[in-house]
Write a protein that holds these residues in place. Structure first.
Motif, PDB file in Angstrom:
ATOM      1  N   PRO A 160       5.309   4.111  -6.736  1.00  0.00           N
ATOM      2  CA  PRO A 160       3.960   4.992  -6.703  1.00  0.00           C
ATOM      3  C   PRO A 160       3.136   4.426  -8.017  1.00  0.00           C
ATOM      4  CG  PRO A 160       5.763   6.020  -7.740  1.00  0.00           C
ATOM      5  CD  PRO A 160       6.428   4.956  -7.010  1.00  0.00           C
ATOM      6  N   TRP A 161       1.885   4.301  -7.697  1.00  0.00           N
ATOM      7  CA  TRP A 161       0.847   3.570  -8.765  1.00  0.00           C
ATOM      8  C   TRP A 161      -0.032   4.625  -9.098  1.00  0.00           C
ATOM      9  CZ3 TRP A 161      -3.717   2.286  -6.927  1.00  0.00           C
ATOM     10  CH2 TRP A 161      -4.103   1.917  -5.712  1.00  0.00           C
ATOM     11  N   HIS A 162      -0.708   5.688  -8.461  1.00  0.00           N
ATOM     12  CA  HIS A 162      -1.399   6.823  -8.785  1.00  0.00           C
ATOM     13  C   HIS A 162      -1.175   7.881  -8.284  1.00  0.00           C
ATOM     14  CE1 HIS A 162      -5.597   8.002  -9.479  1.00  0.00           C
ATOM     15  NE2 HIS A 162      -5.366   8.618  -7.964  1.00  0.00           N
ATOM     16  N   TYR A 170       0.958   4.605  -3.337  1.00  0.00           N
ATOM     17  CA  TYR A 170       2.221   3.845  -3.443  1.00  0.00           C
ATOM     18  C   TYR A 170       2.291   2.981  -2.515  1.00  0.00           C
ATOM     19  CZ  TYR A 170       3.700   6.486   0.679  1.00  0.00           C
ATOM     20  OH  TYR A 170       4.037   6.876   2.155  1.00  0.00           O
ATOM     21  N   ASP A 171       3.088   2.042  -2.921  1.00  0.00           N
ATOM     22  CA  ASP A 171       3.562   0.661  -2.362  1.00  0.00           C
ATOM     23  C   ASP A 171       4.831   0.742  -1.907  1.00  0.00           C
ATOM     24  OD1 ASP A 171       0.906  -0.351  -2.884  1.00  0.00           O
ATOM     25  OD2 ASP A 171       1.322  -1.236  -4.752  1.00  0.00           O
ATOM     26  N   VAL A 172       4.952   0.254  -0.661  1.00  0.00           N
ATOM     27  CA  VAL A 172       6.221  -0.062   0.101  1.00  0.00           C
ATOM     28  C   VAL A 172       6.655  -1.480   0.101  1.00  0.00           C
ATOM     29  CG1 VAL A 172       7.935   0.231   1.833  1.00  0.00           C
ATOM     30  CG2 VAL A 172       6.495   2.127   1.041  1.00  0.00           C
ATOM     31  N   LEU A 173       7.450  -2.118  -0.587  1.00  0.00           N
ATOM     32  CA  LEU A 173       7.717  -3.412  -0.529  1.00  0.00           C
ATOM     33  C   LEU A 173       9.150  -3.879   0.173  1.00  0.00           C
ATOM     34  CD1 LEU A 173       6.336  -2.683  -3.668  1.00  0.00           C
ATOM     35  CD2 LEU A 173       6.532  -4.962  -3.999  1.00  0.00           C
ATOM     36  N   ASP A 174       8.957  -5.378   0.840  1.00  0.00           N
ATOM     37  CA  ASP A 174      10.019  -5.921   1.545  1.00  0.00           C
ATOM     38  C   ASP A 174      10.318  -7.144   0.664  1.00  0.00           C
ATOM     39  OD1 ASP A 174      11.932  -7.033   3.105  1.00  0.00           O
ATOM     40  OD2 ASP A 174      11.266  -6.305   4.685  1.00  0.00           O
ATOM     41  N   ALA A 175      11.332  -7.295  -0.072  1.00  0.00           N
ATOM     42  CA  ALA A 175      11.657  -8.370  -0.880  1.00  0.00           C
ATOM     43  C   ALA A 175      11.939  -9.593  -0.058  1.00  0.00           C
ATOM     44  CB  ALA A 175      12.778  -8.292  -2.103  1.00  0.00           C
ATOM     45  N   GLY A 176      12.509  -9.419   1.030  1.00  0.00           N
ATOM     46  CA  GLY A 176      12.897 -10.263   2.113  1.00  0.00           C
ATOM     47  C   GLY A 176      11.902 -10.982   2.751  1.00  0.00           C
ATOM     48  N   THR A 177      10.757 -10.140   2.983  1.00  0.00           N
ATOM     49  CA  THR A 177       9.487 -10.850   3.613  1.00  0.00           C
ATOM     50  C   THR A 177       8.157 -11.220   2.649  1.00  0.00           C
ATOM     51  OG1 THR A 177       8.692  -8.901   4.507  1.00  0.00           O
ATOM     52  CG2 THR A 177      10.086 -10.046   5.773  1.00  0.00           C
ATOM     53  N   GLN A 178       8.389 -10.525   1.475  1.00  0.00           N
ATOM     54  CA  GLN A 178       7.229 -10.546   0.550  1.00  0.00           C
ATOM     55  C   GLN A 178       6.010  -9.606   0.986  1.00  0.00           C
ATOM     56  OE1 GLN A 178       7.779 -14.734  -1.402  1.00  0.00           O
ATOM     57  NE2 GLN A 178       5.891 -13.906  -1.421  1.00  0.00           N
ATOM     58  N   HIS A 194      -4.240   9.942   5.583  1.00  0.00           N
ATOM     59  CA  HIS A 194      -3.163   8.642   5.246  1.00  0.00           C
ATOM     60  C   HIS A 194      -3.634   7.694   5.751  1.00  0.00           C
ATOM     61  CE1 HIS A 194       1.191   7.342   5.586  1.00  0.00           C
ATOM     62  NE2 HIS A 194       0.311   6.714   4.514  1.00  0.00           N
ATOM     63  N   LYS A 195      -3.844   6.576   5.060  1.00  0.00           N
ATOM     64  CA  LYS A 195      -4.304   5.363   5.609  1.00  0.00           C
ATOM     65  C   LYS A 195      -3.348   4.280   4.669  1.00  0.00           C
ATOM     66  CE  LYS A 195      -7.769   3.460   3.276  1.00  0.00           C
ATOM     67  NZ  LYS A 195      -9.206   3.139   2.688  1.00  0.00           N
ATOM     68  N   THR A 196      -3.102   3.238   5.437  1.00  0.00           N
ATOM     69  CA  THR A 196      -2.147   2.172   4.895  1.00  0.00           C
ATOM     70  C   THR A 196      -3.064   0.942   5.312  1.00  0.00           C
ATOM     71  OG1 THR A 196      -1.267   1.753   7.542  1.00  0.00           O
ATOM     72  CG2 THR A 196       0.046   3.238   5.842  1.00  0.00           C
TER      73      THR A 196
END
Length: 245
Positions: A160-162, A170-178, A194-196
């Motif tokens: 989460p960043w705000h 918030y951001d959802v990250l996948d370290a396998g694919t960047q 809700h937008k992505t």
């Protein structure tokens, strides 16, 4: 996306300049324009993803001849409605392939926009396009954040960043694919939206390799537009690569 403007259509463009974050404050914008004017060295500048002209307009006001490439017509409409817009030439197009008449002494890409290119191939193509527009001795500048993977404990993928009274991000990250998916939630009374938006985060060392593939060499890396040194604790960087003379 069905919208020809991609993720930055009319709905985003209409409130884009209302952002109150640090990057949009007048002192930060002026500092950014001052650094870019210095790097332009009296020559012409090209902004990839010029948007609403947040940086291009103050840079042009400093006497730099500025051209901008932008995919979103909605964002360009905001730029063209602003005072001084006649000093910035614009072209609708993709920053990975669109070519305009050059050459330029400066090409720049700010505000994490390199991560809007969601594949490594597209990011490499962006560097190649920048190099093709540069005259010998010209510079390519990118401003981008450092991936915040240090914040992730084992098993967690969300950062989460705000948080505000009516908005959450918030951001959802996948370290396998960047890959990184930005989630933006706004609440208006009993209604919510809700937008992505997809991104591809990229490391400083990876950007340096992309630059080398395009024939560019790193000359500066600062933590921000104050030109403070980039360190292990830096949350972002402003990097400058040069095309050999």
């Amino acid at each position: 996306m069905d919208d020809p403007d991609g993720y930055f259509g009319e709905q985003v463009a209409a409130r884009y300049d209302d952002d109150s974050s640090e990057r949009f404050r007048p002192e930060t914008v002026n500092r950014t324009a001052d650094v870019l004017a210095d790097l332009a060295g009296g020559g012409r500048a090209l902004e990839f993803a010029v948007g609403t002209g947040r940086i291009a307009l103050p840079l042009a006001a400093r006497g730099v001849e500025v051209h901008g490439i932008e995919l979103s017509r909605a964002m360009l409409a905001r730029l063209h409605a602003k005072p001084g817009a006649d000093k910035v030439r614009t072209t609708v197009g993709d920053m990975t392939t669109t070519r305009v008449d050059g050459p330029f002494l400066l090409v720049y890409l700010v505000f994490n926009t390199i991560t809007n290119l969601t594949t490594q191939d597209a990011q490499v193509a962006c560097f190649e396009n920048a190099a093709a527009h540069l005259s010998p001795g010209g510079r390519f500048v990118i401003e981008v954040g450092v991936p915040e993977l240090r914040k992730l404990p084992p098993g967690q993928t969300m950062i989460p960043w705000h948080t505000g009274e009516t908005s959450y991000c918030y951001d959802v990250l996948d370290a396998g694919t960047q890959s990184m998916i930005g989630h933006y939630i706004t609440v208006d009374g009993e209604r919510s939206e809700h937008k992505t938006i997809p991104f591809r985060y990229v490391w400083p060392s990876e950007l340096d390799l992309m630059a080398r593939l395009a024939g560019l060499r790193l000359v500066h890396r600062w933590s921000d537009w104050t030109r403070e040194p980039f360190t292990h604790e830096s949350t972002g960087h402003v990097s400058v690569w040069r095309k050999p003379a």
